[in-house]
Design a protein around this motif. Structure first.
Motif, PDB file in Angstrom:
ATOM      1  N   GLY A 135      24.260  -8.478   1.147  1.00 53.81           N
ATOM      2  CA  GLY A 135      23.181  -9.058   0.322  1.00 53.81           C
ATOM      3  C   GLY A 135      23.993  -9.414  -0.818  1.00 53.81           C
ATOM      4  O   GLY A 135      24.038 -10.535  -1.549  1.00 53.81           O
ATOM      5  N   MET A 150      26.399 -12.335  -0.109  1.00 55.06           N
ATOM      6  CA  MET A 150      25.546 -13.742   0.090  1.00 55.06           C
ATOM      7  C   MET A 150      25.296 -14.178  -1.362  1.00 55.06           C
ATOM      8  O   MET A 150      25.284 -15.393  -1.291  1.00 55.06           O
ATOM      9  CB  MET A 150      24.468 -13.424   0.935  1.00 55.06           C
ATOM     10  N   SER A 151      24.935 -13.254  -2.061  1.00 55.02           N
ATOM     11  CA  SER A 151      24.479 -13.736  -3.270  1.00 55.02           C
ATOM     12  C   SER A 151      25.549 -14.372  -4.233  1.00 55.02           C
ATOM     13  O   SER A 151      25.619 -15.188  -5.070  1.00 55.02           O
ATOM     14  CB  SER A 151      23.776 -12.607  -4.262  1.00 55.02           C
ATOM     15  N   GLY A 206      20.438 -13.613   0.032  1.00 52.56           N
ATOM     16  CA  GLY A 206      21.188 -12.391  -0.348  1.00 52.56           C
ATOM     17  C   GLY A 206      20.395 -11.322  -1.370  1.00 52.56           C
ATOM     18  O   GLY A 206      20.475 -10.303  -1.091  1.00 52.56           O
ATOM     19  N   TYR A 261      19.491  -7.691  -0.108  1.00 52.08           N
ATOM     20  CA  TYR A 261      19.826  -6.252  -1.024  1.00 52.08           C
ATOM     21  C   TYR A 261      18.511  -5.537  -1.422  1.00 52.08           C
ATOM     22  O   TYR A 261      18.528  -4.520  -1.463  1.00 52.08           O
ATOM     23  CB  TYR A 261      20.415  -7.028  -2.314  1.00 52.08           C
TER      24      TYR A 261
END
Length: 79
Positions: free
Chosen positions: A18, A21-22, A72, A76
């Motif tokens: 997460g 991805m963020s 993301g 998370y």
């Protein structure tokens, strides 16, 4: 009681994914903001076809960046 406070390996891996991805989504959004300056420059030079292509690509990158950033964050916080 103690089991609730411990994080499993999969939860840690999901949170790490997460975060990655963020970060990638944020980079894509920043990249789209930087490239949007090329659209203005192309329009000033009279290259309207090139400006339209670049604007379409900027919108695609921006959309993907928002989706990846949101995915993301969701990964998370739900892990």
């Amino acid at each position: 009681m103690f089991r609730l406070a411990e994080a499993t390996d999969m939860q840690i891996l999901a949170r790490l994914a997460g975060v990655v991805m963020s970060a990638f989504g944020a980079i894509m959004i920043i990249f789209a903001a930087i490239i949007s300056g090329a659209v203005r420059q192309d329009r000033e030079e009279g290259k309207f076809e090139a400006a339209a292509k670049v604007k379409r690509n900027v919108l695609i990158i921006l959309g993907l960046g928002i989706v990846v950033l949101g995915g993301g964050a969701a990964l998370y916080f739900t892990a």
